[in-house]
Design an enzyme around this catalytic site. Sequence first.
Site, mmCIF file in Angstrom:
data_model
loop_
_atom_site.group_PDB
_atom_site.id
_atom_site.type_symbol
_atom_site.label_atom_id
_atom_site.label_comp_id
_atom_site.label_asym_id
_atom_site.label_seq_id
_atom_site.Cartn_x
_atom_site.Cartn_y
_atom_site.Cartn_z
ATOM 1 N N ARG A 540 12.423 -12.333 30.251
ATOM 2 C CA ARG A 540 13.553 -13.072 29.898
ATOM 3 C C ARG A 540 13.785 -12.640 28.336
ATOM 4 N NH1 ARG A 540 13.078 -19.717 30.469
ATOM 5 N NH2 ARG A 540 10.750 -19.152 29.762
ATOM 6 N N SER A 596 2.541 -11.416 28.495
ATOM 7 C CA SER A 596 1.859 -12.343 29.177
ATOM 8 C C SER A 596 0.540 -11.606 29.855
ATOM 9 C CB SER A 596 2.291 -12.998 30.305
ATOM 10 O OG SER A 596 3.460 -13.641 29.738
ATOM 11 N N ASP A 650 1.506 -15.512 26.245
ATOM 12 C CA ASP A 650 2.682 -16.653 26.742
ATOM 13 C C ASP A 650 1.736 -17.949 26.673
ATOM 14 O OD1 ASP A 650 2.058 -16.264 30.515
ATOM 15 O OD2 ASP A 650 0.762 -15.896 28.789
HETATM 16 C C1 0WK Z 1 7.154 -19.501 31.480
HETATM 17 C C2 0WK Z 1 6.835 -18.854 30.301
HETATM 18 C C3 0WK Z 1 6.282 -17.436 30.427
HETATM 19 C C4 0WK Z 1 5.213 -17.511 31.275
HETATM 20 C C5 0WK Z 1 5.646 -18.107 32.778
HETATM 21 C C6 0WK Z 1 4.291 -18.093 33.431
HETATM 22 O O1 0WK Z 1 8.075 -18.796 29.552
HETATM 23 O O2 0WK Z 1 6.252 -17.055 29.285
HETATM 24 O O3 0WK Z 1 4.847 -16.171 31.497
HETATM 25 O O4 0WK Z 1 6.045 -19.514 32.301
HETATM 26 O O5 0WK Z 1 4.719 -19.072 34.580
HETATM 27 P P1 0WK Z 1 5.151 -18.251 35.912
HETATM 28 O O6 0WK Z 1 6.397 -17.457 35.830
HETATM 29 O O7 0WK Z 1 4.036 -16.910 36.052
HETATM 30 O O8 0WK Z 1 5.149 -19.087 37.124
HETATM 31 C C1 BGC Z 2 -2.789 -12.607 32.029
HETATM 32 C C2 BGC Z 2 -2.721 -13.585 30.792
HETATM 33 C C3 BGC Z 2 -1.513 -14.532 30.886
HETATM 34 C C4 BGC Z 2 -1.809 -15.503 32.205
HETATM 35 C C5 BGC Z 2 -0.332 -16.211 32.600
HETATM 36 C C6 BGC Z 2 -2.629 -13.377 33.069
HETATM 37 O O1 BGC Z 2 -2.821 -12.570 34.248
HETATM 38 O O2 BGC Z 2 -4.066 -11.879 31.667
HETATM 39 O O3 BGC Z 2 -2.529 -12.871 29.477
HETATM 40 O O4 BGC Z 2 -1.659 -15.513 29.912
HETATM 41 O O5 BGC Z 2 -1.600 -14.290 33.194
HETATM 42 O O6 BGC Z 2 0.671 -15.345 32.618
#
Ligand code: 0WK
Ligand code: BGC
Length: 943
Positions: A540, A596, A650
Amino acid sequence: MLAVHLVAFFFSKLQEDPTKKVDRFLHAMRLQDEQLVDISSRFLAEMKKGLSAESLAAAAVKMLPTHVRSTPDGSEKGQFVALDLGGSKFKVLRVKVREDEETNKGGVEMEEKTYPMPKELYEGRAVELFDHVSESLKDFLHEKNMSPEKKHPLAFTFSFPCEHPGLDQGLLLSWCKNYKVRGLQGKDVVQFLRQAIDRTGDMDIDVLAMVNDTVATMMTCGFDDQFCEVGLIIGTGTNACYMEELRHIDLVQGDEGRMCVNTEWGAFGDDGALDDFITDFDRDVDAASLNPGKQIFEKMVSGLYLGELVRLVVLKMAKLGLLFDGHVSDALRTKGKITTGDVAAMEEYRNGLKNTKEILTRLHLTPSPDDCVAVQHVSTIVSFRSSNLVAAGLVAVLTRIRQNRNLRGLRITVGVDGTVYKTHPQYPKRLHKVVRRLLPDCQVRFVLSESGSSKGAALVAAVAQRLISQRRKVDEALSLFTLNQEKLQLVKSRMREGLEAGLKSKDCTIKMLPSFVYHTPNGTERGKYLALDLGGTNFRAMLVRSRLYHKIYTIPLEIMQGTGEELFDHLAQCVCDFLDYMGLKKVRLPAGFTFSFPCQQSDIDTGTLVSWTKGFKATDCEGEDVVSMLREAIKRRNDFDLDIVALVNDTVGTMMSCAYEDPKCEVGMIAGTGSNLCYMEELRNIKKLDQSNSILKTNKQTSEVLISDKKDLSGSAGCVWHKAAVKSGLKMCVNTEWGGLGNDRCLEDIITPYDAEVDIHSVNPGKQRFEKLTSGMYLGEIVRQVLLDLTRRGLLFKGHVTETLKTPGIFETKYLSQIESDRLALLQVRSILQQLGLHGTCDDSIIVKEVCGAVSRRAAQMCGAGMAAVVDKIREDRGLDRLSITVGVDGALYKLHPHFSQVLKETVGLMAPQCDVTFLPSEEGSGKGAALIAAVVQQKQEM
Ligand code: 0WK
Ligand code: BGC
Ligand code: 0WK
Ligand code: BGC
């Protein structure tokens, strides 16, 4: 005078065919088709009343769910003892179902013994009745040399109206027929039987199922005829059952598939629905019965009453001088002197009249031949009405099935049993004829249950046995995911040990990476910043100023797993597109880069990637500074520029953006594709902090952490070092990377074979073990592994392992969230499975939902235990009895899963009772957090 005229009129008639006078006398019992159609539609209405939640309490026709979900499907197998109680005979049987294919070719072998039922037991105490039943059972086992030590599964046919909470439970609603036993109404009949068996002793019986005789009869006939979906008894009593659509049975959860319903149609009319068809003879029979006002339909139809009806009619006609010249004998006045067996005998094709004469003679009557013809005709009319009424009921049941399935025609088989149907010479033919006449478009076959209902009862028990063993095996698999308090305590203490170890040394499973963020926002942050957010699933770009504008870009798998250059070129491409879209390509904006993945940072704007996680595996990145890689990619494009001032994880970004709302927010957690947590750690505790270019350093001798008086963060030479410890309250946000817990196999007693499968086939086997038990990237895959195993073991999807089920990643975690949502009916669960090419039954849907629940619950509990370790550490570090703290949280699993957040909260509460933890879902994601950090960095640089 009138009397003389009447007698004269009758005599003139007598000369005529004696049956005519009977026809007139019993015209109310001679039902025309339109009356039968009327009765049939009344019964159909009663059926609907008995099924729907609103009206079933008041319904006369009880429509009792039986928990028999399917007719025999060929998988039933085993040896069973069976009890058959409630019909004219009490039988104990041994039933072998597909036991030895050699001898009985996949059939059913039965041995039976009928035991007397002493008269006094019919109206005695339930304890005595069931003691008699269990002693007969013991005698049978003995006689058949069935060892008392061996556990014998038992199937129980109990032919009375019972409410079934389950296959092996049945609450007696009322007695009927010739039974009026005390002390059992409203109680669980199976429990009663088990207690009697315990009282009798010396036998080990496992009562698996109790069924009504109609249900057992349907199953018996269904063994050889798959179209058999209706069971009919016309015996001492009468009743019918059929396979109803589950969605129409309000009393039972689930709306897919079918379940057998025991109509208990004997009670049809108990609410007056048949009053216009009830004759005085019926009222007399009812008044003299054990249960007046009850079982009205049964008393017009079944074997216990037909003989009595005939007697009362003959008695009345005799009294009226229409028979035997008005002579009446005491025997004829005596209840029960004409049996239904007599009625059948009188109607025998050849010897009917002879039998009639003998029977009347036995009643001390001297019947004339016309009397015999007349009495025989009375029997005919009474039994004809019975078969007609049964036909009307059956037509309603078959019409119901046809309507349920939107069919014009219907091919179906009715399994039948009962002495009246079996022994009355004309009865079957008459019944079949009327049903086929009233249902011309239906192909109705009648199959007589040769060997009684116990075969069917044994088949139900075999299904129950399979369901029980299936349930046990499924529960065994699910229990692997159950974490009791003791196990959660283990996870908490191991997480704590991991945190402590990580603060001291670099070589540890929980990396505890310093973030160089020393404090949460204090509201003074100002300016316009670009925030870049590379998360688990997408990238993003957002512009953060008073308002926030963002654009989401997907990261194709080939980029995720391509070269580092391609990845960062892709990111730079996206940033360029966003700046273009925002018309800011010419501006060199300060940017915060949320990355992240675990990065070893040596300062706020630089960090080397320790290792990829989640689905990423781009080459030439691990060990590289990701900020430089992005800067180089931007340079390679040379069409815009950025001032990347901060690199944040993140979790850190999430903590910062939530801390902007709630200053008590000092923990950031991601429960998304990945799983991770950061928190504000006491600076003094970060023993391993790399002193090269930071305002901190560690005194090798005392391993004390020292801090320079220089304000800038660039770690410049020639400053004075103070004991950081003394400068208490100094904190730094530490990115725990708790996903690595267990990489040293410390979670082996939690990790299941399914988890091991997921890890082995992941892009980073042996790594991120805690994450692989808790994050969205893997939960779906764990579920798939469990479903695969259960299917291979024949416990699911009929053992049919589809390609879909073998396809890694097919069961995305989003399906867990959908399937586990309470609002979703089983039907919808089924349609999700169908979209996945998994075609299963309702039970399959239930099991899939349970597996999803077990896997997601464990994930939330594991995160809860991990969180408890962190907040308890913070509390202890601050020397507090109670800690009140807020956790900023983000990620699809936390935000979208119906139960994850609740279970997480509960587990933290349970495992860290001295901490009041508030969870604050981050609205704008970590991007805003990254911008805030960029703002803090810039402020410091301007100072
Ligand atoms: C939204 C945050 C982003 C993070 C994500 C984790 O802005 O930095 O990595 O949430 O959630 P996911 O997309 O892995 O479900
Ligand atoms: C990463 C982390 C991150 C998390 C959530 C993990 O796989 O090692 O750095 O914060 O995922 O996105
Ligand atoms: C034989 C079945 C039994 C059922 C009976 C009904 O095995 O379960 O109750 O038929 O007919 P009846 O014996 O009452 O005439
Ligand atoms: C009972 C039913 C049974 C039927 C046939 C009726 O009196 O209520 O449960 O199925 O008799 O035996």
